[in-house]
Design a protein around this motif. Structure first.
Motif, PDB file in Angstrom:
ATOM      1  N   ASP A  35      36.229  41.669  32.777  1.00 22.79           N
ATOM      2  CA  ASP A  35      36.851  42.035  34.051  1.00 22.79           C
ATOM      3  C   ASP A  35      36.516  41.022  35.145  1.00 22.79           C
ATOM      4  O   ASP A  35      37.380  40.636  35.939  1.00 22.79           O
ATOM      5  N   SER A  36      35.266  40.569  35.187  1.00 22.27           N
ATOM      6  CA  SER A  36      34.865  39.607  36.218  1.00 22.27           C
ATOM      7  C   SER A  36      35.510  38.242  35.983  1.00 22.27           C
ATOM      8  O   SER A  36      35.925  37.565  36.933  1.00 22.27           O
ATOM      9  N   SER A  38      38.383  37.771  34.464  1.00 13.07           N
ATOM     10  CA  SER A  38      39.789  37.942  34.824  1.00 13.07           C
ATOM     11  C   SER A  38      39.974  37.869  36.335  1.00 13.07           C
ATOM     12  O   SER A  38      40.937  37.277  36.831  1.00 13.07           O
ATOM     13  N   SER A  39      39.024  38.466  37.066  1.00 12.71           N
ATOM     14  CA  SER A  39      39.077  38.380  38.524  1.00 12.71           C
ATOM     15  C   SER A  39      38.934  36.936  38.990  1.00 12.71           C
ATOM     16  O   SER A  39      39.625  36.490  39.911  1.00 12.71           O
ATOM     17  N   GLY A  42      42.131  35.161  38.467  1.00 12.12           N
ATOM     18  CA  GLY A  42      43.081  35.485  39.522  1.00 12.12           C
ATOM     19  C   GLY A  42      42.828  34.692  40.792  1.00 12.12           C
ATOM     20  O   GLY A  42      43.758  34.198  41.429  1.00 12.12           O
ATOM     21  N   LYS A  43      41.547  34.559  41.158  1.00 12.15           N
ATOM     22  CA  LYS A  43      41.201  33.792  42.351  1.00 12.15           C
ATOM     23  C   LYS A  43      41.544  32.314  42.164  1.00 12.15           C
ATOM     24  O   LYS A  43      41.985  31.641  43.100  1.00 12.15           O
ATOM     25  N   SER A 316      43.542  32.175  31.235  1.00 12.31           N
ATOM     26  CA  SER A 316      43.966  33.416  31.882  1.00 12.31           C
ATOM     27  C   SER A 316      44.654  34.334  30.884  1.00 12.31           C
ATOM     28  O   SER A 316      44.424  35.545  30.871  1.00 12.31           O
ATOM     29  N   THR A 320      43.219  38.017  29.907  1.00 18.64           N
ATOM     30  CA  THR A 320      43.997  39.223  30.159  1.00 18.64           C
ATOM     31  C   THR A 320      44.543  39.834  28.880  1.00 18.64           C
ATOM     32  O   THR A 320      44.800  41.040  28.840  1.00 18.64           O
ATOM     33  N   LYS A 324      40.768  41.507  26.961  1.00 15.62           N
ATOM     34  CA  LYS A 324      40.806  42.926  27.308  1.00 15.62           C
ATOM     35  C   LYS A 324      40.941  43.799  26.067  1.00 15.62           C
ATOM     36  O   LYS A 324      40.307  44.849  25.953  1.00 15.62           O
ATOM     37  N   GLY A 447      32.817  42.859  41.410  1.00 20.18           N
ATOM     38  CA  GLY A 447      33.039  43.703  42.573  1.00 20.18           C
ATOM     39  C   GLY A 447      32.508  45.114  42.361  1.00 20.18           C
ATOM     40  O   GLY A 447      32.088  45.498  41.258  1.00 20.18           O
ATOM     41  N   THR A 449      34.236  47.744  42.335  1.00 19.04           N
ATOM     42  CA  THR A 449      35.136  48.451  41.421  1.00 19.04           C
ATOM     43  C   THR A 449      34.692  48.277  39.980  1.00 19.04           C
ATOM     44  O   THR A 449      34.740  49.225  39.174  1.00 19.04           O
ATOM     45  N   THR A 450      34.241  47.082  39.642  1.00 17.53           N
ATOM     46  CA  THR A 450      33.766  46.825  38.279  1.00 17.53           C
ATOM     47  C   THR A 450      32.504  47.635  37.980  1.00 17.53           C
ATOM     48  O   THR A 450      32.359  48.197  36.882  1.00 17.53           O
TER      49      THR A 450
END
Length: 486
Positions: A35-36, A38-39, A42-43, A316, A320, A324, A447, A449-450
């Motif tokens: 998840d991190s 993937s974040s 995205g950045k 990426s 993803t 995942k 984050g 959320t994670t």
């Protein structure tokens, strides 16, 4: 009584508890890392896209060049010099780049569309500068010839050859972008920051001032306060801009009206930068513009993202897609193994639970005891998983592997990457026609959320394991314990 018994049983079965918690921890840690990462991907993609169209821009409107339209070819003329050679001559040829031009009134039409918060126009130019000098050749006479002249006293023309002479010219090309100085928060300059001097003032709509990209300034040894000459017009450098991504939209920025004068394109623009009122409704805004403003091509950041290739795009996709699914598979396996181990542990405690039921414990109380132990296992596993996940994310950030993003040149159609030469849509207004490669350092930010997701998975893992064990424990009877004792 419940907590006392729970604490005693957990202490007595530390190894079994550690095995269950470790399995859950590995699954949760993998989820956190994926998840991190993937974040971080995205950045990184946001950074690449920002280098293409700037902050605050949701889409661009252009008019692609017609296929049958032949590209403009530069033509240069030099005046003949009467006497001396070696005098330097130069001339600039200014060409509109990338697309057919749009009328400036189109900016207003786009701005009136539903869902459009703001729209500004810009003009992308390419300047080809030819400078150098001619050198006159010298006539070398082979001999004196006939000194007496020919018949009738006519002197014959001398015989000989011309030596030396020629021309030495340099051809330089650089990009110029005419920007709407009244809208500093929208357009290509928003992807750069002023590192020396200042940016344009809203009153300088027709002023002979310029902002220079730092790389171009370094190459040409330009500083704030110097002047640059374009097609005979001198512009004072008021600021030096450095692109946040390292890839500037243009070498030179000047007010839009000045750019239109240089290119003899009065009231014309090549790109319209659009900011939407709601970034979640970009598709609807895009459709509205294409329907109501004829002959235009609208490109959004989503269209542009499809043109980014290279290792960034590959990584990426792996993060993803494969990442995942792999984390889901490992997590599901961890839940299943935790449930089976808990159920197996209950089977080994038949005498214990049968005796407790004989002493008056209900099936519900026994089930709650097993579920409580499993939830604690899950929370312990969650704590371990968060620690492992944070360590993995920190390792990725510390290493910061460099990924490459390849920005292929578009042809001006939907999804093309440029607003400039050979480009389409949302890229910097003067992107080179050849593919561009950007290096982006990968990070793995974690984050809240994670973390919340990890805690939720820990509790869910405990409940899943408790469900297995609780179902098994609820089926035990006191007679089973008596048979084991016998």
């Amino acid at each position: 009584m419940f907590l006392t018994y729970l604490r005693r049983e957990l202490r007595r079965r530390r190894k079994a508890a550690l095995v269950v918690a470790s399995g859950l921890a590995l699954g949760i840690a993998l989820v956190i890392v994926v998840d991190s990462v993937s974040s971080g991907m995205g950045k990184a993609q946001e950074k690449v896209l920002q280098s293409l169209y700037g902050l605050g821009t949701d889409m661009t409107v252009t008019k692609a060049a017609e296929a049958s339209t032949a590209p403009e070819r530069p033509r240069f003329r030099f005046d003949a010099q009467e006497d001396g050679s070696g005098e330097e001559q130069s001339t600039d040829h200014v060409m509109v780049q990338g697309f057919q031009t749009l009328a400036s009134s189109t900016v207003g039409k786009v701005g009136e569309q539903s869902g459009v918060a703001d729209a500004v126009g810009g003009l992308s130019l390419q300047v080809v500068k030819v400078s150098g000098e001619f050198t006159r050749g010298r006539f070398q006479q082979d001999g004196q010839g006939d000194q007496d002249g020919g018949p009738g006293g006519v002197q014959p023309a001398p015989e000989g050859r011309v030596q030396g002479g020629g021309a030495d010219f340099d051809v330089n090309s650089y990009s110029v972008y005419g920007t709407d100085v009244t809208e500093p928060e929208l357009g290509p300059l928003t992807s750069s920051r002023i590192t020396s001097g200042r940016t344009f003032k809203a009153s300088e709509t027709d002023a002979k001032v310029a902002v220079v990209d730092s790389a171009h300034a370094k190459e040409k040894k330009l500083e704030t306060g110097d002047t640059v000459t374009v097609k005979g017009t001198k512009y004072k450098i008021i600021g030096i801009a450095t692109a946040d991504s390292g890839d500037a939209a243009a070498n030179l920025y000047i007010p839009l009206k000045q750019a239109q004068k240089l290119a003899d394109a009065e009231d014309k623009v090549t790109t319209i930068y659009v900011r939407a009122t709601d970034s979640q409704q970009l598709d609807a805004v895009k459709s509205g513009i294409q329907k109501n403003v004829a002959g235009t091509t609208v490109t959004t950041s989503a269209d542009l993202a499809d043109t980014v290739s290279g290792s960034l795009s590959t990584a990426s996709s792996l993060a993803t897609g494969v990442g995942k699914w792999l984390s889901i598979a490992v997590l599901a396996t961890a839940f299943l193994v935790a449930g089976l181990l808990t159920s197996s542990a209950v089977s080994r405690r038949v005498r214990e639970f049968g005796t407790l039921k004989a002493l008056g414990w209900t099936s519900g109380r026994v089930t709650r005891q097993v579920v409580g132990e499993a939830v604690v296992h899950g929370l312990v596993g969650g704590a371990l998983g968060i620690a492992l996940g944070l360590a993995g994310a920190y390792a990725v950030t510390a290493i910061s592997p460099t990924l490459q993003a390849q920005l292929g040149a578009g042809g001006g159609g939907a999804g093309g990457p440029g607003g400039g030469p050979g480009g389409g849509g949302m890229a910097g207004p003067v992107r080179q026609a050849a593919a561009k490669t950007l290096d982006v350092a990968l990070t793995a930010p974690v984050g809240l959320t994670t973390i919340a997701l990890a805690v939720g998975l820990a509790v869910a893992g405990g409940l899943v394991a408790g469900a297995f064990g609780g179902w098994r424990a609820s089926r035990l009877r006191p007679a089973d314990a008596l048979r084991r004792v016998a």
